[in-house]
Every structure is written in C-alpha cells, then in structure tokens.
Write an enzyme that holds these catalytic residues in place. Structure first.
Site, PDB file in Angstrom:
ATOM      1  CD  GLU A 151      -3.398  -0.722   1.706  1.00  8.18           C
ATOM      2  OE1 GLU A 151      -3.516   0.364   2.293  1.00  8.18           O
ATOM      3  OE2 GLU A 151      -4.298  -1.567   1.658  1.00  8.18           O
ATOM      4  CG  HIS A 196      -2.614  -3.342   8.250  1.00  7.17           C
ATOM      5  ND1 HIS A 196      -2.944  -4.626   7.947  1.00  7.17           N
ATOM      6  CD2 HIS A 196      -3.544  -2.568   7.619  1.00  7.17           C
ATOM      7  CE1 HIS A 196      -4.007  -4.644   7.171  1.00  7.17           C
ATOM      8  NE2 HIS A 196      -4.389  -3.407   6.946  1.00  7.17           N
TER       9      HIS A 196
END
Lengths: 408, 408
Positions: free
Chosen positions: B49, B274
């Site tokens: 990402e 995360h």
C-alpha cells in the site's frame, strides 16, 4: 552415456482460426483437424485460437483415445483460445495473462477481449523423470507493419513471456514453446525472447525440413489468408514457431520440421489460415548437466535489450501523450457539464425568462458532454495503466541491462 | 554439517496505508517508517500500500545507504503499492497480476483499480549461493465477513498465488512471503495457500514472540483502525503474515517474531492502520537435501482443496446468474431503444401528427435507455470474464484433487 534411452517426441502446433460465426468453414476445418490428429498420433498438440469451448469439447471427445490428457485455458471475455492435447499426463497448469494487450476501444482488432496469455502445462514424459514444460502462446497481432502502434505492447508481451519462462522453468529438464508469436524471425521481439531465454528455433536447427519455403506459415497459396496482408511478402511470412531448449542434463535435437503447404495433406482445404508446424524432437539424457543456463552469455543480448527498451520507451512517451490528451478531454467535458448546470440553475432562478429555454438542444448537448466525459475518463484510466506497465517493463529491462554489463 | 555458516535474516513487513489525500497523516508516517528502517537496519523490507510513487522515491533516497537495492512494482491504474528494499542484490523481478480482483463498479472498495498482484524478487544473499525468492502480496480486502461476496475472488487469488509460488520456486533454496493476505489464520484461503505450498507461518513457528496478543495486526489500540470492523473481534485480527519455507538443502528457523503494538516504538502514532511484523530467521545449509517438496503430503490437503472448490463453485454460480441478468438488462435496453427509434420514424413519417410529439421526455428516455445499455453490456462483459476465471480455477482444483487422490 550413449546407453540412455532417447525420447522421440512429435509435436503439432497450429493457429486454428476457429472463431464462431466469423471464420470460414470452421466446423468442417475443426473436424478435419480432429481427424488428422487422431490418425497421425502426435505426442503433443498445441492449438491456438480455439475460441469456442464447444469446439474444444468436440476435439476432446474425438481425441480421447489417442490423447488422453488435455487442457483448455480459460481467460478474458472470449477465452484464451489456447488448448493442449497430450499423450503424456499434464500434471499441472498455470495461465499468465499479459499485462498489456491492445486497446479495448479497438473493437475491430479484438485482441483486448481475448485475454491473450501464455498457458503453462507441466508434462511428465515416459522415460524422463523430470517434468517437461510446454507453454503455448499468442502475442498481440500485427495489423500494420509500417505504422505498428502495437509494437511496444508486443515487446512487453515478449518480455513478460521470456521472464515467465525463465522463472517457471528453472527446475525443468526441457522447455518447449509452440505458438503464433505474430513476429517475423528477425523482429526485435523474437530476438529478445530467444536471447533472454536461450530458446532454439526448430526451423533453424532442423536436420530435415519439408514444407513452405523459408518455413513460412502465412502463405499466399492458402485460400484463407488475407492476400493484402501478404503484399509486401510475396513468398509469405513465418510467424508460427516451435522453440525448445534443454536446461538440465538433457540434450534436444530437432530431427525434422514440417509445415503444411496451403492445404491439409490429401485434402482440398487448409486446416486454418495459418499453416501447421510439426516437429520431431530427440530428447536424450546426458551423463552430466549440459551447462546451459537460462540467461545466455551472448554479447549481442545487451544490444537487443537496448533496442527493445528504446521501443518500449517510445511507446511509453506515446502512452503519456494519450493519457494527457484524454485527461484534458475529460476535464473539458466536465467543465461543459458544469456550465450547463449553471445555465439551467440560472433559468430556474428566473434569469433570462424573457427568452424561451431551448430544452431539446440543451438536453442533447448535456447528453454529448456526458458521453464525452465517460469516454475520456475511461481512456484516461486505460492509458494510465498502460503507462504503468510500459514504465515497469522499461525498469525491468534496465535492471537486466545493468546486470549484463556488470557480468565479466 | 554444523560447520556451515548460518545466515541471520531480519525481515520487516508492513501494510503502509499510504493513500494520497485519503490516509491520515500519511507524510508524517512515511517519514517515520523511513527513519525507523534506516535506524534498525533490517535485511529485507516488504511494504504494501505504498500507492504513491513519490513516497517510494522519498523512501528510496532516504534508505539508499542501508538498503542499496530496491524495487517498486508498477501495475493497475493506481499501482500495485508493493515495494521491496533489500540489503542484498535484487537480481530479477516478476509481477503476476491476479486474474480476478473485485468489481470495477464497486468504486468505494477500489480494489479493481489497484491491480493487486504478487511481486517476485529474486535475491542473492551473502554466503548462500542460491537465490532467495521473496514475493510480497496483498489479497482482495474483506469488507464484510458475514456476507463476504469477495470470498470466491479471494480464493482464486490464494490459489493463483499458491500456483505461482509452486511454479516459480522450484529451483530456489528458500521461499519467503510477506504481506497483508486479508485472511484470518484459520480461513480456507490461508489453509489452501499453506497446504498447497507447504509454507510455514512465522508466528506459529517462532521460538520467541513479542507483540500484540495472538500476533494480531489489526488491533483496537491502533488509533487508525476502523473500530466498527473490529467489533466482532475485540482482541483484533491477524491478517499480515510472514511465511517461509526451505526447499532444497537448507533449513529455516524462526528465532523471533515481533509486532508493533498500536504505535511505532517510542512514538505516539503508529506506522499505519496495520501493525508491522518483524521476523528474525536463521537459514542454514544442510549436507543433504531436506527433502521438502512443494506439494505437501498432508492428507487434510484434499479436504481443504475440496472446501475451496465448493466456495469457488458457489461463486461461479453467482457469477453466472449475474452474467445472465446483466445480459437480459442489456437486451431490454436495446429493445427500448429500438422501440423509440420506431416511434421517432413513425412521427417523421407523419403518423400521429395530430398530437404534439413529447420531444424532451423522448430525449430523456433515450438517454436513460442508452445509459442502461452501456452499463448492462459492460457488466455482462465483466461477469463473462469472471465466469471464465472461476471456471478455470475450479478446473485446476479438480485436476489437483484427482492427482492427490491418485497418490499412494
């Protein structure tokens, strides 16, 4: 180690041109292909452009006796058109779709919808313990040789194919590749593919050759070929190949290569608009590894990669221009829509009420602007992807060039 | 062969959540990630990402000293978001794009536009002659666990990933996989991936663990996580993994696994929504091949493949229904357009001239019908591709099941 058994492998490769409703005498030809394959009993059959799954199913039923193993590769809207029939077990398969495959808006060319790809079948051949790798593939078609807008896409595909072969065949004994590559033998894409994988051309290596002159597979004698396409090449062109390579302790020799010559043997019509290519290979185990590595040390390789990279770079610049102009068109269409919305609001608010509001032309203009916006936005999206992929390939080629130059 | 040198490999894996204009405090977090990586000096860094190429470039400049080798994988409209930084040379790369990746019309989910894929980097590590394979990947996001419409797509991706690993890692010594798999450890996709490749879970194998309870990587303590997503899992979920496997004459052991715990070490904000996963692996050469093959002989594997195949089959039936209904909608829209054309022609021919022709509503209706036609045709095309790919995967799984059952 002369005592080691030799495997004699007969391979049949054909671009079948079996497009439902479009290809001439398709059903008759597919029946003919099936009959011939059943009679001839090849070991491995690689077919392309079998677009209809029904044709594949019919072939499968007909060939179940002589070729107990087969696989049809599904992809894209229409399918990949690739299938493999084999006398030896197909142990596993993998489909790799090229990241670039023409333009969805070029409907007349249709490549984008086919999901062109390389199918990898792992075969276990009798007498040879190790798996045999047999990809079959078809690269993006060449529609106009002089002004070939697809060249960068074809080079990206050739590169991805070469990379795919390098990465998937490291533990294989022998690599076999058969397909319509849509490239002439001297084209940069073929030189790139062969140079970077070390694959050998069965036509060039064959001890015995029989068929069309220069191994051509698109010939004027074939009644289905587009004669205008062959005008600059009166003898025909060679774009269908069988390539091979021994990787570990094996040697491969091409005993014989044959092509059909404008019609199926003993018949009055050809199998397809392409000629079939049939090779007989001798595969023998050697006492010690043949020492062939996947990257060849050919000093000309760096030149080929440089040439290909320049073409990809030119394609990248063109894609950037197209991305920019489609983006600009989308912005203009959006501005027009906003302007119209402002005008409509002004009318609703009672401004300019003395004049009649031209509803119909207003509606039509809005319709046009919206259509232009959707189209331009779609194109912008597509060209953005194209830029990413061309850029990524250029990067990879640069990485390889650097490694080639650092090598002693 | 205790005398063989041991390579101690420190790996960092993080889903960076670095979406331009959308991710909170992106620039600050990317700077923080860069600073930490530079200080900590890992051997291998796998990031997901990183959607902006500018962020990658900044990281690359900052990390040039400690990680001289890096690669950014380009694909899709936005990019793959995958990049790798390494202390050892990255010899070659290959990007494999999953054939199915959500729906282009689910704009709010956005997966389709990212071109999610697995990047393969071949690393040459010091002291170990053979290459090390390090794919990093991200599977399709799970947006609703109870009614998970993406499950078949995720299973196709898990399957393609497993097949890609099997085919590309045959000559590797060690396979390393790090990424956000968007699946819980007990999910069928993870069991399929691990069962079919034989990869081991660093969290389960680690001799020492430090971090969030159960190795969770989406935790409520992280200020950026979407709390509603974690309602059914008050302790958090584990969807980011480091998996590994020794293939030839090597053994791999996980000495330590760590995760961040809701914030970056010594800071008040986390790296991302995360948690980062950090593993220390010991790689040692053995005297003789470890004998680990890529297909594990686990008798439960057939059950897992059967379970996954049933899910893919359910997805296939749903896709067929959607293909049918979008096709029917397209036909209806086309009929409406034809009807309108007939009415317009009749009016032009002078029929019904006594009544005023409702130009505006006619125009609006045509506009609507055309819009519906384009939309429905696009959907039909998309679901046709979806059916092909799901069907192809179902076929491949069947082939594998047959082979598993035939095995003694």
């Amino acid at each position: 180690m002369e005592g080691e058994p030799t495997l004699r492998l007969r391979i049949f490769n054909l671009n079948c041109w079996a497009i439902r409703y479009l290809s001439k005498r398709r059903q008759q030809r597919v029946r003919l292909i099936g009959d011939t394959l059943r009679q001839e009993g090849f070991d491995l059959v690689l077919l392309q452009e079998v677009w209809s799954e029904q044709d594949y199913s019919e072939l499968k039923v007909k060939l179940a006796g002589s070729y107990p193993f087969s696989h049809y590769f599904r992809s894209g809207v229409i399918g990949s058109g690739l299938c493999v029939f084999s006398r030896f077990p197909i142990l596993d398969t993998l489909l790799y779709q090229y990241s670039l495959n023409g333009y969805p808006y070029m409907l007349q060319h249709g490549d984008w919808f086919c999901g062109k790809s390389v199918g990898l079948g792992l075969d276990g051949f009798a007498g040879i313990r190790a798996p045999l790798l047999s990809p079959s593939l078809q690269l993006h078609a060449e529609y106009c040789r002089d002004k070939d807008a697809y060249l960068p896409h074809r080079l990206v595909q050739a590169w991805e194919l070469a990379q795919f072969i390098r990465h998937t065949s490291k533990a294989a004994d022998v690599v076999l590749l058969g397909g319509d590559l849509n490239m002439h033998p001297e084209d940069v894409g073929i030189r790139l593919l062969r140079g970077w994988t070390g694959l050998q051309d069965a036509f060039a290596e064959a001890m015995h050759f029989e068929g069309c002159k220069n191994g051509c597979t698109l010939v004027p004698d074939n009644c289905f070929t587009d004669k205008s396409e062959l005008l600059p090449f009166p003898l025909g062109i060679r774009i269908d190949y069988i390539l091979y390579k021994a990787i570990s302790s094996f040697t491969v020799k091409c005993e014989e290569l044959k092509t059909t010559t404008g019609r199926a043997p003993g018949m009055d019509i050809p199998f397809s608009d392409h000629e079939a290519v049939m090779a007989t290979l001798h595969i023998q185990r050697q006492g010690q590894p043949a020492g062939a590595t996947l990257g060849t040390a050919d000093p000309a390789l760096a030149d080929v990669v440089t040439e290909a990279r320049a073409e990809v770079g030119a394609g990248l610049r063109a894609a950037r221009r197209q991305r920019y102009s489609s983006g600009r068109m989308a912005v203009l269409a959006l501005l027009l829509l906003l302007l119209q919305a402002a005008a409509a609001l002004a009318t609703l608010a009672g401004l300019g009420a003395e004049q009649p509001f031209p509803k119909l032309s207003f509606c039509l203009l809005a319709f046009l602007a919206l259509g232009a916006l959707v189209l331009a936005a779609g194109l912008h999206l597509f060209h953005t992807m194209e830029v990413k992929m061309l850029h990524g390939t250029e990067d990879q080629m640069w990485m390889v060039l650097r490694a080639l130059q650092e090598r002693p």
